[in-house]
Scaffold this active site. Sequence first.
Site, mmCIF file in Angstrom:
data_model
loop_
_atom_site.group_PDB
_atom_site.id
_atom_site.type_symbol
_atom_site.label_atom_id
_atom_site.label_comp_id
_atom_site.label_asym_id
_atom_site.label_seq_id
_atom_site.Cartn_x
_atom_site.Cartn_y
_atom_site.Cartn_z
ATOM 1 C CE1 TYR A 1 -2.914 -3.092 0.524
ATOM 2 C CE2 TYR A 1 -2.937 -2.853 2.627
ATOM 3 C CZ TYR A 1 -3.883 -3.278 1.369
ATOM 4 O OH TYR A 1 -4.114 -4.587 1.946
ATOM 5 C CD1 TRP B 1 -13.224 -11.759 -3.218
ATOM 6 C CD2 TRP B 1 -13.136 -14.354 -3.366
ATOM 7 N NE1 TRP B 1 -11.555 -12.535 -1.846
ATOM 8 C CE2 TRP B 1 -11.613 -13.594 -2.220
ATOM 9 C CE3 TRP B 1 -13.384 -15.621 -3.094
ATOM 10 C CZ2 TRP B 1 -10.944 -14.702 -2.377
ATOM 11 C CZ3 TRP B 1 -12.355 -16.720 -3.543
ATOM 12 C CH2 TRP B 1 -11.152 -15.930 -2.448
ATOM 13 C CG ASP C 1 -7.998 -5.671 5.983
ATOM 14 O OD1 ASP C 1 -6.873 -4.900 5.919
ATOM 15 O OD2 ASP C 1 -8.092 -5.982 4.707
ATOM 16 C CG HIS D 1 -1.780 -16.013 -0.017
ATOM 17 N ND1 HIS D 1 -1.492 -16.654 -1.535
ATOM 18 C CD2 HIS D 1 -1.654 -15.658 0.238
ATOM 19 C CE1 HIS D 1 -2.529 -15.651 -2.159
ATOM 20 N NE2 HIS D 1 -2.159 -14.852 -0.783
HETATM 21 N N1 SAM Z 1 -8.712 -11.849 1.872
HETATM 22 C C1 SAM Z 1 -8.675 -10.784 0.857
HETATM 23 C C2 SAM Z 1 -8.659 -11.992 -0.118
HETATM 24 O O1 SAM Z 1 -8.883 -12.755 -0.063
HETATM 25 O O2 SAM Z 1 -9.845 -11.175 -1.082
HETATM 26 C C3 SAM Z 1 -7.551 -10.005 1.076
HETATM 27 C C4 SAM Z 1 -6.437 -11.085 1.101
HETATM 28 S S1 SAM Z 1 -5.118 -9.858 1.024
HETATM 29 C C5 SAM Z 1 -3.716 -11.704 -0.143
HETATM 30 C C6 SAM Z 1 -4.623 -9.782 2.711
HETATM 31 C C7 SAM Z 1 -5.265 -8.845 3.289
HETATM 32 O O3 SAM Z 1 -5.079 -9.192 4.374
HETATM 33 C C8 SAM Z 1 -5.332 -7.899 2.958
HETATM 34 O O4 SAM Z 1 -6.318 -7.070 2.683
HETATM 35 C C9 SAM Z 1 -4.302 -6.517 3.881
HETATM 36 O O5 SAM Z 1 -5.017 -5.084 4.288
HETATM 37 C C10 SAM Z 1 -4.873 -7.310 5.069
HETATM 38 N N2 SAM Z 1 -4.023 -7.983 5.667
HETATM 39 C C11 SAM Z 1 -2.104 -7.500 5.661
HETATM 40 N N3 SAM Z 1 -1.896 -7.256 6.844
HETATM 41 C C12 SAM Z 1 -2.805 -7.213 7.963
HETATM 42 C C13 SAM Z 1 -2.536 -6.938 9.722
HETATM 43 N N4 SAM Z 1 -1.630 -7.419 9.629
HETATM 44 N N5 SAM Z 1 -4.309 -7.151 10.174
HETATM 45 C C14 SAM Z 1 -5.331 -7.082 9.781
HETATM 46 N N6 SAM Z 1 -4.915 -7.189 8.339
HETATM 47 C C15 SAM Z 1 -3.961 -7.052 7.423
#
Ligand code: SAM
Length: 346
Positions: A148, A165, A211, A256
């Site tokens: 980001y 999705w 998030d 992952h």
């Molecule tokens: N679950 C969603 C999807 O499958 O479309 C998003 C997957 S994306 C690869 C990873 C998500 O984890 C992002 O929305 C990111 O902002 C969130 N994220 C990363 N680190 C985080 C943290 N420490 N606490 C909360 N959310 C986090």
Amino acid sequence: MDSAEDLNYPQILFQYNHGFFFSKTMFTACELGVFDLLLESEEPLSSDVIAGRLGTSTTGMERLLDTCVGLKLLRVELNSEGVFYRNTELSNLYLAKASPKSLYHNMMYYSKTVYLCWHYLTDAVREGKNQYERAFGISSKDLFGAVYRSEEEMIKFMYGLNEIWSICGRDVIAAFDLSPFTHIYDLGGCAGGLAQECISLYPNSTVTIYDLPKVAQVAKERFIPPEEHRIMFHEGDFFKDPVPEADLYILARILHDWPDDKCMHLLEKIHKVCKPGGGVLVVETLLNEDKSGPLDTQVYSLNMLVQAEGKEKTSTEYSNLLRAAGFKEVQVKKTGKLYDVILGRK
Ligand code: SAM
């Protein structure tokens, strides 16, 4: 493979060699708005007209359109008045921005971000780490700080990931009967595409998108209709901040991203607060047990190398992580689509 014929003319190697030509052709046609124009126009158009409307050269547009025909993204018609192009059903459905199943933002994310990281795949393999520093000149010590790196990048990422999705969210959410779990947290729930699928299939459930603060804010402002009271938001860092009690925790494309120690930390934390009888739903693409495929998952795992800190895993590897964190009944369901599902119960 490996028949004498293959060795005399290595067709498959040429296909691999040209793989990025194919993807860049599709990305460019999306970016220039070819599929949007042809969807709107409702009649086939000549390359001159398309080039004129989209403000490109005719020589470039003609070749782009012909290659899209070869890729089956456009159809060409020849008549006494000339050569005309129209979208195929595939492009109308998935590449035009106006379609509810559009993958336009996903394509743009691949074209503008993923592609640049893959330029440094050799370095990633040598060093065993992601390539944000080389590709974008920024440190990835804080992984999502790098992902980001600007508000614009964050929004691009959110749109790009969310679109998947609309295509396979229903299969993922329907893989198990989730109706007993009414109070659900979608950890790292991003723009909420999966949360929306969830409340649509299980109307008695509520889903809280947990998030990072700026992601949760943008999800609320741009992605989830304000009248949708079954979807709520929780701003926090799931590694550092408390995770509230719930019946079910969704982790879609989260594990992952991270090395095993971080995955374990998160799963143990979830296990502690999960209600008895509750569970965790892991949504990921699964490697075969011997890692011999599927090819899409193998390349996604390389993508995790160039873009994240984790990797794609087998169903046994995920099941072992869930069991080590304390989840007992662990069931795996393959959906036959891009993403599969693992449910662990407390
Ligand atoms: N679950 C969603 C999807 O499958 O479309 C998003 C997957 S994306 C690869 C990873 C998500 O984890 C992002 O929305 C990111 O902002 C969130 N994220 C990363 N680190 C985080 C943290 N420490 N606490 C909360 N959310 C986090």
